[in-house]
Design a protein around this motif. Structure first.
Motif, PDB file in Angstrom:
ATOM      1  N   SER A  68      21.346  53.060  44.379  1.00  0.00           N
ATOM      2  CA  SER A  68      21.555  54.125  43.386  1.00  0.00           C
ATOM      3  C   SER A  68      20.414  55.124  43.508  1.00  0.00           C
ATOM      4  CB  SER A  68      21.579  53.549  41.974  1.00  0.00           C
ATOM      5  OG  SER A  68      22.712  52.734  41.800  1.00  0.00           O
ATOM      6  N   ALA A  94      17.764  49.392  38.362  1.00  0.00           N
ATOM      7  CA  ALA A  94      18.768  48.814  37.460  1.00  0.00           C
ATOM      8  C   ALA A  94      18.305  49.024  36.019  1.00  0.00           C
ATOM      9  CB  ALA A  94      18.952  47.337  37.756  1.00  0.00           C
ATOM     10  N   LYS A  95      19.252  49.209  35.109  1.00  0.00           N
ATOM     11  CA  LYS A  95      18.932  49.527  33.713  1.00  0.00           C
ATOM     12  C   LYS A  95      18.007  48.486  33.077  1.00  0.00           C
ATOM     13  CE  LYS A  95      20.970  51.377  29.573  1.00  0.00           C
ATOM     14  NZ  LYS A  95      22.149  51.907  28.935  1.00  0.00           N
ATOM     15  N   ASP A  96      18.134  47.228  33.456  1.00  0.00           N
ATOM     16  CA  ASP A  96      17.276  46.197  32.872  1.00  0.00           C
ATOM     17  C   ASP A  96      15.815  46.309  33.337  1.00  0.00           C
ATOM     18  OD1 ASP A  96      17.622  45.314  35.490  1.00  0.00           O
ATOM     19  OD2 ASP A  96      18.122  43.261  34.935  1.00  0.00           O
ATOM     20  N   TRP A  98      14.305  49.439  33.352  1.00  0.00           N
ATOM     21  CA  TRP A  98      13.779  50.671  32.760  1.00  0.00           C
ATOM     22  C   TRP A  98      12.732  50.340  31.702  1.00  0.00           C
ATOM     23  CZ3 TRP A  98      18.693  54.029  31.453  1.00  0.00           C
ATOM     24  CH2 TRP A  98      19.392  54.307  32.634  1.00  0.00           C
ATOM     25  N   ASP A 101      14.801  53.867  27.097  1.00  0.00           N
ATOM     26  CA  ASP A 101      16.267  53.969  27.022  1.00  0.00           C
ATOM     27  C   ASP A 101      16.759  55.383  27.350  1.00  0.00           C
ATOM     28  OD1 ASP A 101      16.642  51.282  26.306  1.00  0.00           O
ATOM     29  OD2 ASP A 101      16.230  51.741  24.195  1.00  0.00           O
ATOM     30  N   GLY A 103      16.982  57.005  30.292  1.00  0.00           N
ATOM     31  CA  GLY A 103      17.763  57.166  31.511  1.00  0.00           C
ATOM     32  C   GLY A 103      17.215  58.294  32.359  1.00  0.00           C
ATOM     33  N   LYS A 104      17.706  58.386  33.548  1.00  0.00           N
ATOM     34  CA  LYS A 104      17.245  59.393  34.511  1.00  0.00           C
ATOM     35  C   LYS A 104      17.716  60.793  34.146  1.00  0.00           C
ATOM     36  CE  LYS A 104      15.302  60.616  38.344  1.00  0.00           C
ATOM     37  NZ  LYS A 104      13.847  60.635  38.407  1.00  0.00           N
TER      38      LYS A 104
END
Length: 105
Positions: A68, A94-96, A98, A101, A103-104
């Protein structure tokens, strides 16, 4: 790839990415080689398109191979065709993984 030739000035195209070459042939070769090496570039979603004067910035997400990736591509346009390109790419964890919260994008 066939449509790209309609948007890029192949005779005057300057690539500023260290892995690319100038001209449409260089652009095409870079993408073909990446694909052969299992590192095909795929854009999944364009989040922003920002233009000012003869510059356009696109902020997108997608994949390089299975990774990704965020894509920031800056283009300079002349006479309706892309004549210069700069980019920066960053792996999206992966989101876990980060630390926030937000996001990119």
């Amino acid at each position: 790839m066939n449509a790209a030739a309609d948007y890029i000035d192949g005779k005057h195209f300057v690539e500023h990415s260290s892995t690319g070459q100038d001209g449409f042939t260089g652009f095409k070769t870079k993408l073909e080689n990446a694909s052969k090496e299992g590192q095909a570039i795929k854009y999944d979603k364009v989040h922003y398109v920002i233009g000012q004067g003869n510059f356009v910035l696109t902020i997108s997400e997608g994949h390089i191979g299975d990774t990704s990736t965020s894509f920031y591509d800056l283009y300079r346009v002349d006479n309706g065709k892309i004549v210069e390109h700069w980019d920066t790419l960053e792996k999206i964890p992966a989101k876990d993984q980060w630390n926030n919260d937000n996001g990119k994008f």
